[in-house]
Design an enzyme around this catalytic site. Structure first.
Site, mmCIF file in Angstrom:
data_model
loop_
_atom_site.group_PDB
_atom_site.id
_atom_site.type_symbol
_atom_site.label_atom_id
_atom_site.label_comp_id
_atom_site.label_asym_id
_atom_site.label_seq_id
_atom_site.Cartn_x
_atom_site.Cartn_y
_atom_site.Cartn_z
ATOM 1 C CG ASP A 67 -2.030 1.065 1.168
ATOM 2 O OD1 ASP A 67 -2.528 1.375 -0.050
ATOM 3 O OD2 ASP A 67 -2.677 1.457 1.990
ATOM 4 C CG HIS A 79 -4.488 10.902 2.362
ATOM 5 N ND1 HIS A 79 -5.611 10.673 3.082
ATOM 6 C CD2 HIS A 79 -3.418 9.825 2.798
ATOM 7 C CE1 HIS A 79 -5.329 9.707 4.110
ATOM 8 N NE2 HIS A 79 -4.268 9.125 3.847
ATOM 9 C CD GLU A 84 -6.088 4.751 4.213
ATOM 10 O OE1 GLU A 84 -5.557 5.385 5.251
ATOM 11 O OE2 GLU A 84 -5.384 4.049 3.878
ATOM 12 C CD GLU A 91 -5.436 2.951 -0.322
ATOM 13 O OE1 GLU A 91 -4.824 2.006 -0.822
ATOM 14 O OE2 GLU A 91 -5.409 3.003 1.177
ATOM 15 C CG ASP A 123 -5.709 -0.210 3.437
ATOM 16 O OD1 ASP A 123 -5.912 -1.276 3.908
ATOM 17 O OD2 ASP A 123 -4.549 0.531 3.768
ATOM 18 N NE ARG A 171 -7.850 6.934 9.304
ATOM 19 C CZ ARG A 171 -6.989 6.993 8.210
ATOM 20 N NH1 ARG A 171 -5.594 6.578 8.343
ATOM 21 N NH2 ARG A 171 -7.399 6.969 7.032
ATOM 22 C CD GLN A 227 -2.750 4.708 10.533
ATOM 23 O OE1 GLN A 227 -3.755 5.186 10.596
ATOM 24 N NE2 GLN A 227 -2.032 5.164 9.618
ATOM 25 C CE LYS A 268 -3.156 2.615 7.009
ATOM 26 N NZ LYS A 268 -4.171 2.816 5.975
ATOM 27 C CB THR A 322 -7.174 -4.675 2.280
ATOM 28 O OG1 THR A 322 -6.196 -3.989 3.258
ATOM 29 C CG2 THR A 322 -7.343 -3.756 1.113
ATOM 30 C CD GLU A 356 -7.681 12.864 3.882
ATOM 31 O OE1 GLU A 356 -7.353 13.811 2.885
ATOM 32 O OE2 GLU A 356 -7.934 11.648 3.385
#
Length: 362
Positions: free
Chosen positions: A99, A106, A167, A169, A194, A198, A201, A214, A218, A317
């Site tokens: 990834d 971002h 996420e 992607e 993905d 948070r 992480q 993570k 996925t 975000e």
């Protein structure tokens, strides 16, 4: 139409009581390739054996399929199966999963969230496409339920993540190893979500990067759109100029727009064409240290985000780390995902649909 002869994405399907096999989507049906083309490579339950044949075979097969679908349909019609009669499976066996982190918007947003007052982009970001190795075994097909992961949330704290995120992607699927141009290796693209915890992480990622926050799931689309079908545009200007091994040899920007829906409501439309690092540069970098390619390798772009609030590709975000909750229809709000939430990511390149990838949190 979105699923016409200019598209023809590959997938793996099965009918009740039958073994999975390879097909191509055409309209609201699937063309059974083993039967239509009389080629046993498509009787396999994965795309890997076909992808391993290489670029010439991909092109010739795509031409043959288009001729069959634009010729005498009376011959092909018996091999077209309605989508509502099939189950869709993981389209290829994932060999390795990498990834990347290729959107400047971002990376800049997360830098401002995690390191307020500092330079948003770390010193290396403009010099190489940053990435990490994921877990191939946790790549699942669209529709697979997503279990909220447990993990360490801080010193002495363990439990389910309270900050489950998405996420949006774009993934690139490797067909053959060896040497050659980018399109000699990459068979096609698939949509990727993905999923990210948070809080897990944030606690674990220093100093070695993403790990359990993570690696729990996925999701990818059941369809792999051939690279040949996608319109290409020049990549974004890069400053400073990349090193020689990362210099672009062609136009590998891709002009497509994603759409993220949360419980059926559109919350963002990230534009892929604004990505800073292009897929040819990702592939060059991930192999530059000597790592070999394998049929079925998957490498993803990282979160796709644009410069506007309604173009961001992750909830962290959109809600700016939960300080500005997302307001949904009916009065609901979200900072991160709740149990029962369904996220669907779709994308189009002009009139070509890349399908969608969906998951529901349990």
């Amino acid at each position: 139409m979105s699923w016409g002869v200019d598209n023809l994405p590959y997938g793996v399907f099965s009918r009740h009581g039958e073994a999975p096999r390879v097909g191509v989507r055409y309209g609201d049906r699937v063309l059974d390739l083993a039967a239509a083309l009389h080629d046993e490579v498509f009787a396999a339950p994965t795309l890997n054996p076909f992808m391993a044949r290489g670029r010439s075979a991909w092109h010739d097969t795509r031409t043959l399929i288009r001729n069959k679908l634009t010729g005498d349909l009376a011959i092909t019609e018996p091999h077209l199966v309605p989508l509502d009669q099939v189950k869709l499976h993981l389209p290829f066996e994932v060999a390795d999963y990498v990834d990347f982190y290729c959107s400047m918007e971002h990376a800049g947003n997360l830098g401002r969230i995690f390191r307020p007052g500092s330079e948003p982009l770390l010193p290396n970001w403009r010099h190489l496409p940053v990435g990490y190795h994921g877990r191939a075994g946790t790549v699942v097909v669209s529709g697979t339920p997503i279990r909220r992961p447990d993990g360490q949330l801080g010193a002495g704290s363990y439990g389910p993540t309270a900050k489950l995120d998405i996420e949006a992607e774009l993934g690139f699927v490797v067909g053959v190893p060896g040497t050659g141009d980018f399109e000699d290796h990459v068979f096609g693209v698939t949509l990727v979500n993905d999923w990210t915890a948070r809080d897990i992480q944030a606690w674990e990622y220093v100093p070695l990067g993403p790990f359990l926050g993570k690696s729990f799931a996925t999701s990818i689309s059941p369809w792999v759109t051939p690279l040949e079908a996608l319109p290409r545009v020049p990549g974004r200007e890069q400053d400073p100029p990349p090193l020689d091994y990362l210099r672009r040899k062609g136009d590998w920007g891709l002009d497509l727009t994603m759409e993220i829906r949360l419980n059926g409501e559109v919350i963002s439309r990230p534009p892929y064409r604004d990505m800073y690092w292009t897929p040819d540069q990702m592939l060059a970098h991930l192999t530059s240290g000597g790592a070999p390619l394998r049929t079925g390798d998957l490498f993803a772009s990282g979160t796709v985000s644009g410069g506007q609030v309604d173009e961001r590709g992750s909830l962290i975000e959109i809600t700016w780390n939960g300080t500005d909750p997302l307001k949904l229809a009916g009065g609901d709000t979200r900072t991160f995902l709740q149990d029962g939430d369904t996220v669907t990511i779709s994308a189009k390149a002009g009139d070509i649909s890349l399908g969608e990838v969906t998951g529901t949190v349990g």
